[in-house]
Design an enzyme around this catalytic site. Structure first.
Site, mmCIF file in Angstrom:
data_model
loop_
_atom_site.group_PDB
_atom_site.id
_atom_site.type_symbol
_atom_site.label_atom_id
_atom_site.label_comp_id
_atom_site.label_asym_id
_atom_site.label_seq_id
_atom_site.Cartn_x
_atom_site.Cartn_y
_atom_site.Cartn_z
ATOM 1 N N PRO A 120 0.795 -1.237 0.000
ATOM 2 C CA PRO A 120 0.000 0.000 0.000
ATOM 3 C C PRO A 120 0.824 1.283 0.000
ATOM 4 O O PRO A 120 0.443 2.268 -0.632
ATOM 5 C CB PRO A 120 -0.842 -0.131 1.282
ATOM 6 C CG PRO A 120 -0.986 -1.596 1.473
ATOM 7 C CD PRO A 120 0.308 -2.194 1.008
ATOM 8 N N GLY A 165 -16.097 10.078 -32.638
ATOM 9 C CA GLY A 165 -16.900 11.229 -32.236
ATOM 10 C C GLY A 165 -17.710 10.921 -30.986
ATOM 11 O O GLY A 165 -17.265 10.214 -30.084
ATOM 12 N N GLU A 200 3.708 -2.940 -14.435
ATOM 13 C CA GLU A 200 5.113 -3.353 -14.522
ATOM 14 C C GLU A 200 6.070 -2.164 -14.577
ATOM 15 O O GLU A 200 7.132 -2.225 -15.197
ATOM 16 C CB GLU A 200 5.356 -4.268 -15.740
ATOM 17 C CG GLU A 200 4.367 -5.400 -15.897
ATOM 18 C CD GLU A 200 4.419 -6.408 -14.756
ATOM 19 O OE1 GLU A 200 5.104 -6.142 -13.759
ATOM 20 O OE2 GLU A 200 3.781 -7.445 -14.856
#
Length: 401
Positions: A132, A355, A379
């Site tokens: 984390p 579009g 990676e």
């Protein structure tokens, strides 16, 4: 499309494998990919088909029941699969990285135990480095293994684990200070452990929890998870290679394969975006003619095709370099950097060609537009690739004053 992204010098077997994979993608993946992606549904039927084709054993040596093919063959197959749906290529990527690491660095017992079942697709692999608070700084890993008799006790939290729920074998990189004196460089006190577990979520073995899927912008279908180790006991003989302190080098070797894979994914997604763009440009009419006849659109198509071709060539070069047994971190870094950046640009140009319809979930380009950003960070970010490239260039072109 037959003229773009061709690869010279392939064997008959390689061409046959690629033809089979392309047919599978056209018949089994493309027709259902967008629907499954919107539901964030694991593509079990597609994975079963890949298993039947033998793709889970593509790079595993024949002596272990695999096909014994090269990294180039694998990368070209990944390119085809990503053209159909990038998430499916992610399912096999982590599996192959773990199989490659076992083949290159595992003990004979580890190879005999895992590789035959990995080749058959009965064991699915995943690998885990990130945490984390870690980002790209692998040396800052804080999860730890402590020796306790004939076992190691692992504690810590890992992040961004592809196939975290569906895998049954995870290669986990942790700190292992035992046997390494204080002051040892961080990358020399890391070990890769081979952790077997039950597929699924929750507590998948004592001391190991896979909390659930992380909800993502794209790259759906494949499960991306956390991994929490709380007193996880692993036999000492499940340290990859049978020794501690080699984990960083083993993982980086695997990541080089992973970077070629990400480059191949970028090539595949870009090819599909070009296909969608060039097809739509010939169907959509403005000012009395197909928009493909407007010079501005032709310029876009020319740029897109050139980028597809260039990225493919660099990816092939990186794969062949690795297959030759030479160091390929420079080539893999360049290929990953260029292919992911070009993929983003080609997808955006195809989106612009569509579009307003490109913003609709009814059109496939909307899915690709959400998938392409993952390749920019997977990676290693562009900035990490530039650091690798720059350092290697300075090694190669060292000033001789």
């Amino acid at each position: 499309m037959a003229r773009l992204a061709q690869t010279a010098g392939l064997t008959d077997i390689q061409r046959e494998i690629l033809s089979t994979v392309r047919d599978f993608v056209d018949k089994e993946i493309l027709p259902v990919a967008t629907e499954l992606e919107h539901r964030d549904e694991y593509p079990q039927q597609i994975v079963d088909g890949l298993k039947e084709l033998g793709l889970f054993g593509l790079m595993i040596p024949e002596e272990y029941g695999g096909l014994g093919e090269s990294l180039l063959t694998y990368a070209l197959c990944v390119e085809e699969i990503a053209r159909g749906w990038m998430s499916v290529s992610g399912i096999i990527n982590t599996h192959f990285i773990v199989a490659y690491m076992l083949k290159q660095h595992g003990t004979q017992e580890q190879k005999d135990h895992f590789l035959p079942r990995m080749a058959a697709g009965d064991i699915r692999g995943a690998f885990s480095m990130s945490e984390p608070a870690l980002g790209s700084d692998v040396s800052a890993i804080s999860s730890k293994a402590v020796k306790d008799g004939d076992e190691y006790v692992l504690n810590g939290q890992k992040m961004w684990l592809t196939n975290g729920g569906t895998s049954s074998l995870v290669a986990v990189l942790v700190r292992s200070d035992e046997g390494h004196p204080e002051g040892t460089a961080p990358h020399k006190s890391m070990t890769t452990f081979l952790v077997e577990k039950e597929p699924g979520f929750g507590e998948v073995r004592p001391g190991l929890t896979i909390p659930g899927k992380i909800d993502k912008m794209g790259y759906k279908g494949v499960d991306t998870t956390e991994l929490i180790m709380d007193g996880l006991r692993i036999p000492a003989d499940r340290a990859l290679g049978g020794e501690t302190g080699r984990g960083f080098y083993q993982m980086m070797d695997g990541v080089e394969v992973g970077r070629v894979n990400v480059a191949a994914r970028g090539c595949g997604v870009a090819q599909r975006a070009f296909e969608l763009g060039v097809s739509y440009a010939q169907q959509r009419h403005t000012f009395g003619k197909p928009i493909a006849q407007h010079q501005a659109i032709q310029f876009k198509l020319a740029e897109m095709a050139t980028k597809v071709e260039a990225a493919h060539a660099m990816m092939v070069n990186a794969a062949r370099k690795k297959d030759s047994g030479e160091r390929n971190d420079l080539e893999a870094g360049m290929a990953k950097y260029l292919a992911s950046e070009y993929c983003k640009e080609v997808v955006e140009d195809a989106f612009r060609i569509h579009g307003g319809y490109g913003f609709s979930k009814e059109y496939e380009i909307e899915r690709l537009y959400r998938e392409a950003p993952m390749l920019l960070i997977g990676e290693g970010t562009a900035e990490i690739q530039k650091m690798i490239i720059g350092r290697r260039l300075l090694e190669e072109y060292r000033f001789q004053g």
